[in-house]
Design an enzyme around this catalytic site. Sequence first.
Site, PDB file in Angstrom:
ATOM      1  CG  HIS A 235      33.164   2.467  -6.976  1.00  0.00           C
ATOM      2  ND1 HIS A 235      33.377   3.725  -6.455  1.00  0.00           N
ATOM      3  CD2 HIS A 235      32.917   1.667  -5.886  1.00  0.00           C
ATOM      4  CE1 HIS A 235      33.288   3.678  -5.130  1.00  0.00           C
ATOM      5  NE2 HIS A 235      33.001   2.442  -4.762  1.00  0.00           N
TER       6      HIS A 235
ATOM      7  CG  HIS B 169      37.546   1.753  -6.349  1.00  0.00           C
ATOM      8  ND1 HIS B 169      37.539   3.094  -6.068  1.00  0.00           N
ATOM      9  CD2 HIS B 169      36.682   1.194  -5.470  1.00  0.00           C
ATOM     10  CE1 HIS B 169      36.711   3.333  -5.064  1.00  0.00           C
ATOM     11  NE2 HIS B 169      36.161   2.205  -4.688  1.00  0.00           N
TER      12      HIS B 169
ATOM     13  CG  HIS C 227      29.114  -0.043  -2.186  1.00  0.00           C
ATOM     14  ND1 HIS C 227      30.113  -0.719  -1.516  1.00  0.00           N
ATOM     15  CD2 HIS C 227      29.765   0.938  -2.889  1.00  0.00           C
ATOM     16  CE1 HIS C 227      31.288  -0.185  -1.799  1.00  0.00           C
ATOM     17  NE2 HIS C 227      31.098   0.820  -2.646  1.00  0.00           N
TER      18      HIS C 227
ATOM     19  CG  HIS D 154      36.749   3.687   2.574  1.00  0.00           C
ATOM     20  ND1 HIS D 154      36.156   2.821   3.472  1.00  0.00           N
ATOM     21  CD2 HIS D 154      35.789   3.962   1.643  1.00  0.00           C
ATOM     22  CE1 HIS D 154      34.919   2.585   3.101  1.00  0.00           C
ATOM     23  NE2 HIS D 154      34.662   3.270   2.009  1.00  0.00           N
TER      24      HIS D 154
ATOM     25  CE1 TYR E 219      30.088   1.896   0.996  1.00  0.00           C
ATOM     26  CE2 TYR E 219      31.253   2.964   2.807  1.00  0.00           C
ATOM     27  CZ  TYR E 219      31.264   2.331   1.578  1.00  0.00           C
ATOM     28  OH  TYR E 219      32.455   2.119   0.938  1.00  0.00           O
TER      29      TYR E 219
ATOM     30  CD  GLU F  88      31.480   4.644  -1.082  1.00  0.00           C
ATOM     31  OE1 GLU F  88      32.449   4.924  -0.364  1.00  0.00           O
ATOM     32  OE2 GLU F  88      31.586   3.983  -2.150  1.00  0.00           O
TER      33      GLU F  88
END
Length: 310
Positions: A155, A202, A217, A249, A258, A268
């Site tokens: 993503h 996501h 990112h 997260h 990261y 990431e």
Amino acid sequence: MALTGVLRPGHVQLRVLDLAAAVKHYSQVLGLWETARDPQGRVYFKAWDEHDHHSVVLREAEAAGMDFMGFRVDSTATLKKLADNVKASGLATEMQWVEAGEMLKTGERFRFTTPTGHVIELYAEKEKVGNMMPLENPEVYPENLKGMSPTRFDHCLLYGDDLDGTVKLFTEVLGFKLAEQVVAGPDRLQIAAFLTCSNKPHDVAFIRHPEKNKFHHASFILDNWGEVLKAADIITRHRVSLDIGPTRHGITRGETIYFFDPSGNRNEVFSGGYIAYPDRPTLTWTDDELGRAIFYHDRKLNEAFLSVVT
């Protein structure tokens, strides 16, 4: 449920300041496979378990950042239908068809600019090159993997001003679902949206930000938390600029680290998450819990993480 319409993120084209340094980073540190170079000077890469010809394209330029992100759709008919729907929506600008072959091994692409200023493409065809293993009786991974060796490009997180218009475009026109969001203040203004076209937390995310067309990112997935810790070792071994992590997260539940490529583009690698079936309710975080939402362990905001974009 069979996936239809927009299937998944397919590629991202990044601008880099020093192509040779970037190629070394993406091939030796991240561990992507170089698949081609084109007459424009662009370099193409794929993650090892991706069957398509490429998912990352690097272009040398005077400023770092993202040129565009592409999504694969299920058929040429769907591509034409979605292009018509985007045109009719009134939500996109600078719409155009890019001819087949302009990007190596890729069919025609429909390109448009979102209300947040990001260039997005849809395409239906890209040559399959495999993952160095047979389709019948394969091993579980190929030999000679190097670097972090993610299995796929997963993503992008993007910053821009008109979050409302972009979320409307992705959900009402392209068929994405809002998996998670962050809201702020008594009016519960949406300041972040995590959108999925599959069953992942996501496939693209957007943050409300005063400037258009900013890149936070590009993310690549690993198998497990142990691989994230190994990625941290690789970052130190190669003296790569670390941003933050390893950590976790709250949003998406991803286990993450990261870091920056030599041009300052943030990368990431992560593992974990959850399955976002279509009937799963949207998860909402409030801005007073933003520290825990972003960094679940230390529960503190990191200004550089939030503000450094290209």
